[in-house]
Design a protein around this motif. Structure first.
Motif, short mmCIF file in Angstrom:
data_model
loop_
_atom_site.label_atom_id
_atom_site.label_comp_id
_atom_site.label_asym_id
_atom_site.label_seq_id
_atom_site.Cartn_x
_atom_site.Cartn_y
_atom_site.Cartn_z
N LYS A 231 0.83 -1.21 0.00
CA LYS A 231 0.00 0.00 0.00
C LYS A 231 0.86 1.26 0.00
CE LYS A 231 -3.98 1.99 2.47
NZ LYS A 231 -3.47 3.31 2.86
N ILE A 232 1.91 1.27 0.82
CA ILE A 232 2.80 2.44 0.90
C ILE A 232 3.50 2.69 -0.44
CG2 ILE A 232 4.94 3.32 1.94
CD1 ILE A 232 4.02 1.92 4.55
N PHE A 233 4.06 1.64 -1.02
CA PHE A 233 4.78 1.79 -2.29
C PHE A 233 3.83 2.16 -3.43
CE2 PHE A 233 7.72 -1.58 -0.32
CZ PHE A 233 8.53 -0.61 0.25
N SER A 234 2.65 1.55 -3.44
CA SER A 234 1.68 1.84 -4.50
C SER A 234 1.19 3.28 -4.43
CB SER A 234 0.49 0.88 -4.41
OG SER A 234 0.90 -0.46 -4.64
N GLU A 235 0.92 3.75 -3.21
CA GLU A 235 0.44 5.13 -3.05
C GLU A 235 1.51 6.13 -3.46
OE1 GLU A 235 -0.89 5.40 0.98
OE2 GLU A 235 -2.87 4.55 0.54
N THR A 236 2.77 5.80 -3.20
CA THR A 236 3.86 6.68 -3.62
C THR A 236 3.89 6.80 -5.14
OG1 THR A 236 5.17 6.01 -1.70
CG2 THR A 236 6.35 7.10 -3.50
N LEU A 237 3.69 5.68 -5.81
CA LEU A 237 3.63 5.71 -7.28
C LEU A 237 2.41 6.49 -7.77
CD1 LEU A 237 4.61 1.98 -7.96
CD2 LEU A 237 5.95 3.98 -8.64
N GLN A 238 1.26 6.23 -7.16
CA GLN A 238 0.02 6.91 -7.57
C GLN A 238 0.11 8.42 -7.36
OE1 GLN A 238 -2.81 4.77 -5.18
NE2 GLN A 238 -3.26 3.28 -6.79
#
Length: 339
Positions: A231-238
């Motif tokens: 979730k943390i890595f995906s939100e950073t990308l988003q």
């Protein structure tokens, strides 16, 4: 040159021991997968992976015998229930082989640089070539079947440029805009989403098939940690308008029948944990936005705490095989005095 009288170094002993443990574990995992795979394209890849591990174990056994090196216990028939029902989808098996081949490439490449005897260097170098070939073949099949999400495309640079302000490294101030992610940062964020996804599915499979409450609790805790990190890595990308990885359908079955020994499952998770820690350290070292660096440091600490819990559990039930080491000289001296 005759190497017969050249002793193994500590790095070679440690490398050979580690490879044996990893490869005997892989043999058990892959042998079970082969029992149930139906896909005609995926089965040869998993069989190739199994043959590689089996061949490495045979070569290692020969090396141990020639060096009078006590063969580690490792893993064997008692660690896998071949009568257990189907657990992994074919797509999971392919993704598993592809991701573990990446682990193998990192492991073997580091061991090559720590080997001195020509015979050991030859073995480790050939093993590296084996897993490299496995990675390429599994990647080809994964891409053909749409089971391997490509890293995001970004515009190819048309000129070189330099950093002119220290703000390039900032990212902690919530009242100022963060600069866009660069290609290196994107690649590591994406990689860590994919590796955590594999860990999440493994944890779920191990949790539902373990008969021990403590192992179940550990696996579910590890699964939640993987989900949190994804979730943390995906939100950073988003937040940077970068497409998040489209994780392929690599689900597992609803089987609750004990399939692998708790010893094997805990060892496998410690391998995944150590690999993840290495990924985070590398990502933190090459990221240039301070918020990313601090995130990797914080998440590495969480993973380290999980690893400590795993080690304590394995020691409690005598599942943690001790790696070769030097004797305690102080105890030897005290023992001599008593005698």
């Amino acid at each position: 040159m005759n190497e017969h009288n050249i002793h193994l170094t500590s790095s070679e002993i440690g490398s050979l021991w580690t490879i044996y443990m990893n490869e005997t574990m892989s043999e058990c995992m892959l042998r079970f997968m082969l029992q149930h795979i139906q896909d005609e394209d995926i089965e040869p890849i998993v069989r190739y992976a199994y043959d590689i591990s089996s061949n490495h174990v045979k070569q290692l056994t020969a090396i141990f015998e020639s060096e009078h090196f006590a063969i580690p216990k490792g893993f064997g028939d008692e660690d896998v229930n071949m009568e257990a029902p189907w657990l992994f989808t074919d797509s999971f098996c392919l993704t598993y082989v592809n991701q573990m081949s990446k682990v193998g490439m990192v492991t073997y490449s580091s061991f090559v640089s720590m080997s001195y005897k020509r015979s050991i260097r030859d073995f480790v170098s050939n093993a590296l070539n084996d897993v490299l070939s496995l990675f390429n073949e599994s990647m080809d099949v994964s891409l053909a079947k749409g089971l391997n999400a490509r890293h995001p495309y970004i515009e190819v640079p048309h000129h070189s440029s330099f950093i002119h302000h220290n703000n390039y490294f900032s990212g902690l101030n919530p009242f100022s805009d963060k600069r866009p992610l660069n290609a290196i940062e994107i690649s590591h964020l994406y990689l860590n989403v994919m590796t955590n996804s594999l860990g999440e599915n493994l944890c779920l499979a191990f949790a539902q098939t373990s008969p021990m409450q403590e192992v179940q609790d550990f696996m579910l805790k590890a699964k939640k940690m993987s989900q949190k990190h994804i979730k943390i890595f995906s939100e950073t990308l988003q937040d940077n308008d970068i497409q998040t990885p489209q994780v392929p359908d690599v689900s597992i079955s609803n089987s609750t029948t004990p399939t692998f020994s708790d010893k094997l499952m805990m060892f496998h998770l410690t391998l995944i944990i150590s690999t993840g820690t290495g990924n985070y350290v590398m990502a933190g070292a090459v990221s240039q936005r301070i918020d990313l660096v601090l995130n990797y440091e914080r998440l590495s600490f969480e993973v380290g705490q999980l690893a400590k819990r795993a080690a304590n559990l394995m020691v409690k039930y005598h599942w943690l095989e001790q790696s070769p080491g030097t004797p305690n000289r102080e105890q030897l001296a005290k023992g001599k005095d008593k005698s």
